[in-house]
Design a protein around this motif. Structure first.
Motif, short mmCIF file in Angstrom:
data_model
loop_
_atom_site.label_atom_id
_atom_site.label_comp_id
_atom_site.label_asym_id
_atom_site.label_seq_id
_atom_site.Cartn_x
_atom_site.Cartn_y
_atom_site.Cartn_z
N GLU A 1 3.33 12.23 -20.02
CA GLU A 1 3.85 12.68 -19.14
C GLU A 1 2.65 13.52 -18.28
O GLU A 1 2.68 13.84 -16.90
CB GLU A 1 5.21 13.48 -19.44
N GLN A 2 1.77 14.20 -19.02
CA GLN A 2 0.96 15.37 -18.80
C GLN A 2 -0.47 14.39 -18.28
O GLN A 2 -0.76 14.51 -17.07
CB GLN A 2 0.40 15.74 -19.85
N MET A 3 -0.44 13.20 -18.38
CA MET A 3 -1.48 11.66 -18.02
C MET A 3 -1.08 11.35 -16.90
O MET A 3 -1.43 11.34 -15.58
CB MET A 3 -1.88 10.88 -18.89
N ASP A 4 0.11 10.90 -17.24
CA ASP A 4 1.18 10.58 -15.24
C ASP A 4 0.50 11.79 -13.89
O ASP A 4 0.30 11.78 -13.11
CB ASP A 4 2.40 10.27 -15.12
N GLU A 5 1.34 13.03 -14.30
CA GLU A 5 1.21 14.52 -13.48
C GLU A 5 -0.68 14.12 -13.08
O GLU A 5 -0.25 14.68 -11.95
CB GLU A 5 1.69 15.52 -14.05
N GLY A 6 -1.07 14.77 -13.78
CA GLY A 6 -2.34 14.67 -14.06
C GLY A 6 -3.45 13.07 -12.68
O GLY A 6 -3.75 13.56 -11.99
N ILE A 7 -2.53 12.05 -13.27
CA ILE A 7 -3.20 10.92 -12.01
C ILE A 7 -2.29 11.41 -10.93
O ILE A 7 -3.05 11.23 -9.41
CB ILE A 7 -2.65 9.75 -12.60
N ALA A 8 -0.92 11.74 -10.84
CA ALA A 8 -0.31 11.69 -9.47
C ALA A 8 -0.38 13.45 -8.57
O ALA A 8 -1.16 13.28 -7.50
CB ALA A 8 1.20 12.49 -9.67
N GLN A 9 -1.26 13.96 -9.40
CA GLN A 9 -1.94 15.23 -8.66
C GLN A 9 -3.28 14.83 -7.87
O GLN A 9 -3.56 15.31 -7.14
CB GLN A 9 -2.42 16.59 -9.32
N HIS A 10 -3.71 14.57 -8.84
CA HIS A 10 -5.50 13.68 -8.35
C HIS A 10 -4.97 13.20 -7.07
O HIS A 10 -5.70 12.73 -5.71
CB HIS A 10 -6.19 12.48 -9.31
N LEU A 11 -3.74 12.42 -6.87
CA LEU A 11 -4.01 10.90 -6.01
C LEU A 11 -3.07 12.07 -4.38
O LEU A 11 -3.90 11.88 -3.77
CB LEU A 11 -2.60 9.61 -6.05
N ARG A 12 -2.56 12.61 -4.77
CA ARG A 12 -1.93 14.49 -3.97
C ARG A 12 -3.24 14.19 -3.29
O ARG A 12 -3.46 15.01 -1.85
CB ARG A 12 -1.02 14.94 -4.26
N GLU A 13 -4.64 15.26 -4.23
CA GLU A 13 -5.09 15.89 -3.31
C GLU A 13 -6.05 15.06 -2.23
O GLU A 13 -6.80 14.95 -1.78
CB GLU A 13 -6.18 16.32 -4.52
N LYS A 14 -6.62 13.67 -3.10
CA LYS A 14 -7.06 12.42 -2.27
C LYS A 14 -6.45 12.02 -0.94
O LYS A 14 -7.58 12.19 -0.42
CB LYS A 14 -7.27 11.23 -3.72
N HIS A 15 -5.45 12.22 -0.96
CA HIS A 15 -5.12 11.44 0.24
C HIS A 15 -4.15 12.67 1.48
O HIS A 15 -3.10 12.01 1.58
CB HIS A 15 -3.48 9.92 -0.72
N ALA A 16 -4.31 13.53 0.94
CA ALA A 16 -3.93 14.74 1.22
C ALA A 16 -4.48 14.72 3.11
O ALA A 16 -6.02 15.18 2.82
CB ALA A 16 -3.49 16.79 1.59
N PRO A 17 -3.49 14.92 3.88
CA PRO A 17 -4.72 15.67 5.15
C PRO A 17 -5.50 16.54 5.26
O PRO A 17 -6.04 17.63 4.06
CB PRO A 17 -3.65 16.01 6.30
N ALA A 18 -6.81 15.98 5.88
CA ALA A 18 -8.31 17.13 5.68
C ALA A 18 -8.43 17.88 6.51
O ALA A 18 -8.85 18.34 7.58
CB ALA A 18 -9.66 16.35 5.21
N VAL A 19 -6.76 18.77 6.38
CA VAL A 19 -7.58 19.93 7.73
C VAL A 19 -8.16 21.36 6.92
O VAL A 19 -7.43 21.28 5.81
CB VAL A 19 -5.94 19.82 7.59
#
Length: 92
Positions: A66-84
């Motif tokens: 679960e911790q690994m999944d959350e870490g991956i999800a957080q990385h992807l959210r940051e990577k694909h978030a709008p660059a505002v």
């Protein structure tokens, strides 16, 4: 010995030189430009500090799935978030 510079600025090091210096794919060279425009290249011996952190610390605790999944999800959210309002990160 001659070598040709590609449009990407790459040069193939002649086999005789690779063999003599013990170079293979991934080897690092240190280039120096001398005042008379002579270029020297020498192989760089790997530094043990480059592998720091590869081995697990004896005090480290294993992450749960679960911790690994959350870490991956957080990385992807940051990577694909709008660059505002933030600088764009260079691609690797």
């Amino acid at each position: 010995m001659y070598a040709t510079l590609t449009s990407k600025g790459q040069v193939t090091v002649p086999k005789e030189i690779r063999d003599r210096l013990g170079l293979d794919a991934g080897s690092t060279l240190d280039f120096q430009l001398l005042p008379d425009n002579t270029i020297t290249a020498r192989p760089v011996t790997p530094d043990a500090r480059r592998i720091r952190g590869i081995l697990k610390s004896p005090d480290a605790t294993a992450l749960t799935i679960e911790q690994m999944d959350e870490g991956i999800a957080q990385h992807l959210r940051e990577k694909h978030a709008p660059a505002v309002g933030r600088p764009k990160k260079p691609r690797r």
